[in-house]
Design a protein around this motif. Structure first.
Motif, PDB file in Angstrom:
ATOM      1  N   PHE A 123       0.825  -1.199   0.000  1.00 20.26           N
ATOM      2  CA  PHE A 123       0.000   0.000   0.000  1.00 20.26           C
ATOM      3  C   PHE A 123       0.870   1.264   0.000  1.00 20.26           C
ATOM      4  CE2 PHE A 123      -2.015   3.393   2.468  1.00 20.26           C
ATOM      5  CZ  PHE A 123      -3.188   3.584   1.747  1.00 20.26           C
ATOM      6  N   LEU A 124       1.856   1.311   0.888  1.00 20.42           N
ATOM      7  CA  LEU A 124       2.716   2.485   1.002  1.00 20.42           C
ATOM      8  C   LEU A 124       3.524   2.704  -0.272  1.00 20.42           C
ATOM      9  CD1 LEU A 124       3.861   1.927   4.674  1.00 20.42           C
ATOM     10  CD2 LEU A 124       2.482   3.852   3.851  1.00 20.42           C
ATOM     11  N   HIS A 125       3.985   1.622  -0.870  1.00 14.50           N
ATOM     12  CA  HIS A 125       4.758   1.703  -2.112  1.00 14.50           C
ATOM     13  C   HIS A 125       3.887   2.298  -3.231  1.00 14.50           C
ATOM     14  CE1 HIS A 125       7.550   0.649  -5.275  1.00 14.50           C
ATOM     15  NE2 HIS A 125       6.579   0.026  -5.897  1.00 14.50           N
ATOM     16  N   LEU A 126       2.671   1.778  -3.378  1.00 19.45           N
ATOM     17  CA  LEU A 126       1.773   2.267  -4.424  1.00 19.45           C
ATOM     18  C   LEU A 126       1.320   3.692  -4.134  1.00 19.45           C
ATOM     19  CD1 LEU A 126      -0.320  -0.975  -5.027  1.00 19.45           C
ATOM     20  CD2 LEU A 126       1.343   0.057  -6.590  1.00 19.45           C
ATOM     21  N   LEU A 127       1.081   3.997  -2.868  1.00 16.20           N
ATOM     22  CA  LEU A 127       0.689   5.353  -2.476  1.00 16.20           C
ATOM     23  C   LEU A 127       1.765   6.347  -2.916  1.00 16.20           C
ATOM     24  CD1 LEU A 127      -1.373   7.106  -0.841  1.00 16.20           C
ATOM     25  CD2 LEU A 127       0.057   6.691   1.147  1.00 16.20           C
ATOM     26  N   ALA A 128       3.013   6.025  -2.646  1.00 19.59           N
ATOM     27  CA  ALA A 128       4.127   6.900  -3.024  1.00 19.59           C
ATOM     28  C   ALA A 128       4.230   7.017  -4.544  1.00 19.59           C
ATOM     29  CB  ALA A 128       5.434   6.374  -2.439  1.00 19.59           C
ATOM     30  N   GLN A 129       4.072   5.889  -5.234  1.00 16.05           N
ATOM     31  CA  GLN A 129       4.158   5.878  -6.695  1.00 16.05           C
ATOM     32  C   GLN A 129       3.079   6.759  -7.329  1.00 16.05           C
ATOM     33  OE1 GLN A 129       3.694   2.026  -8.597  1.00 16.05           O
ATOM     34  NE2 GLN A 129       5.895   1.777  -8.667  1.00 16.05           N
ATOM     35  N   PHE A 130       1.842   6.572  -6.904  1.00 14.76           N
ATOM     36  CA  PHE A 130       0.737   7.347  -7.469  1.00 14.76           C
ATOM     37  C   PHE A 130       0.817   8.810  -7.040  1.00 14.76           C
ATOM     38  CE2 PHE A 130      -1.831   3.173  -7.566  1.00 14.76           C
ATOM     39  CZ  PHE A 130      -1.396   2.893  -8.845  1.00 14.76           C
ATOM     40  N   ASN A 131       1.336   9.057  -5.863  1.00 10.59           N
ATOM     41  CA  ASN A 131       1.545  10.426  -5.388  1.00 10.59           C
ATOM     42  C   ASN A 131       2.531  11.141  -6.310  1.00 10.59           C
ATOM     43  OD1 ASN A 131       0.655  12.234  -3.467  1.00 10.59           O
ATOM     44  ND2 ASN A 131       2.321  11.825  -2.075  1.00 10.59           N
ATOM     45  N   ASP A 132       3.602  10.442  -6.674  1.00 13.13           N
ATOM     46  CA  ASP A 132       4.607  11.004  -7.588  1.00 13.13           C
ATOM     47  C   ASP A 132       4.017  11.299  -8.965  1.00 13.13           C
ATOM     48  OD1 ASP A 132       6.506  10.850  -5.599  1.00 13.13           O
ATOM     49  OD2 ASP A 132       7.472   9.042  -6.384  1.00 13.13           O
ATOM     50  N   MET A 133       2.974  10.570  -9.337  1.00 10.69           N
ATOM     51  CA  MET A 133       2.314  10.792 -10.632  1.00 10.69           C
ATOM     52  C   MET A 133       1.374  11.996 -10.579  1.00 10.69           C
ATOM     53  SD  MET A 133       1.191   6.990 -11.783  1.00 10.69           S
ATOM     54  CE  MET A 133       2.335   5.643 -11.915  1.00 10.69           C
ATOM     55  N   GLY A 134       1.173  12.544  -9.360  1.00  5.12           N
ATOM     56  CA  GLY A 134       0.353  13.741  -9.232  1.00  5.12           C
ATOM     57  C   GLY A 134      -1.077  13.521  -8.784  1.00  5.12           C
ATOM     58  N   PHE A 135      -1.414  12.287  -8.401  1.00  3.75           N
ATOM     59  CA  PHE A 135      -2.772  12.026  -7.911  1.00  3.75           C
ATOM     60  C   PHE A 135      -2.902  12.496  -6.466  1.00  3.75           C
ATOM     61  CE2 PHE A 135      -2.273   8.769 -11.261  1.00  3.75           C
ATOM     62  CZ  PHE A 135      -3.348   9.131 -12.064  1.00  3.75           C
ATOM     63  N   GLN A 136      -4.133  12.808  -6.048  1.00  7.62           N
ATOM     64  CA  GLN A 136      -4.400  13.269  -4.692  1.00  7.62           C
ATOM     65  C   GLN A 136      -4.328  12.095  -3.713  1.00  7.62           C
ATOM     66  OE1 GLN A 136      -4.928  16.551  -3.747  1.00  7.62           O
ATOM     67  NE2 GLN A 136      -4.304  16.890  -5.868  1.00  7.62           N
ATOM     68  N   GLN A 137      -3.685  12.330  -2.572  1.00  7.13           N
ATOM     69  CA  GLN A 137      -3.467  11.256  -1.605  1.00  7.13           C
ATOM     70  C   GLN A 137      -4.764  10.614  -1.105  1.00  7.13           C
ATOM     71  OE1 GLN A 137      -0.177  12.107   0.771  1.00  7.13           O
ATOM     72  NE2 GLN A 137      -0.438  10.380   2.120  1.00  7.13           N
ATOM     73  N   ASN A 138      -5.783  11.422  -0.814  1.00  7.94           N
ATOM     74  CA  ASN A 138      -7.034  10.829  -0.314  1.00  7.94           C
ATOM     75  C   ASN A 138      -7.699   9.964  -1.371  1.00  7.94           C
ATOM     76  OD1 ASN A 138      -7.593  13.174  -1.768  1.00  7.94           O
ATOM     77  ND2 ASN A 138      -9.399  13.668  -0.574  1.00  7.94           N
TER      78      ASN A 138
END
Length: 79
Positions: free
Chosen positions: A41-56
């Motif tokens: 979860f944390l790995h994907l959260l960081a990856q998608f965060n880097d792509m510019g998606f909103q954390q929530n």
């Protein structure tokens, strides 16, 4: 006491990977203290965060998709 120690050492390992303490604790709770699932979860959260998606939005989608990267990405792109 043993479960608490394994929880602490799992959190410690995740923190050493560079994740924030609040996120680590939240992920461990969300996945019933499964270090493996929390780490995914944390790995994907960081990856998608880097792509510019909103954390929530990322958190919501990852929970719905059970940490399945491709499905989660499709959901995020459609939002």
């Amino acid at each position: 006491p043993l479960q608490f120690l394994s929880y602490l050492s799992a959190c410690d390992r995740l923190l050493k990977q560079g994740y924030e303490e609040g996120q680590v604790e939240e992920a461990m709770e969300m996945f019933q203290y499964s270090e493996k699932k929390a780490a995914e979860f944390l790995h994907l959260l960081a990856q998608f965060n880097d792509m510019g998606f909103q954390q929530n939005e990322i958190k919501e989608v990852l929970l719905l998709c059970g940490n399945q990267r491709e499905r989660a990405l499709e959901e995020l792109v459609m939002k």
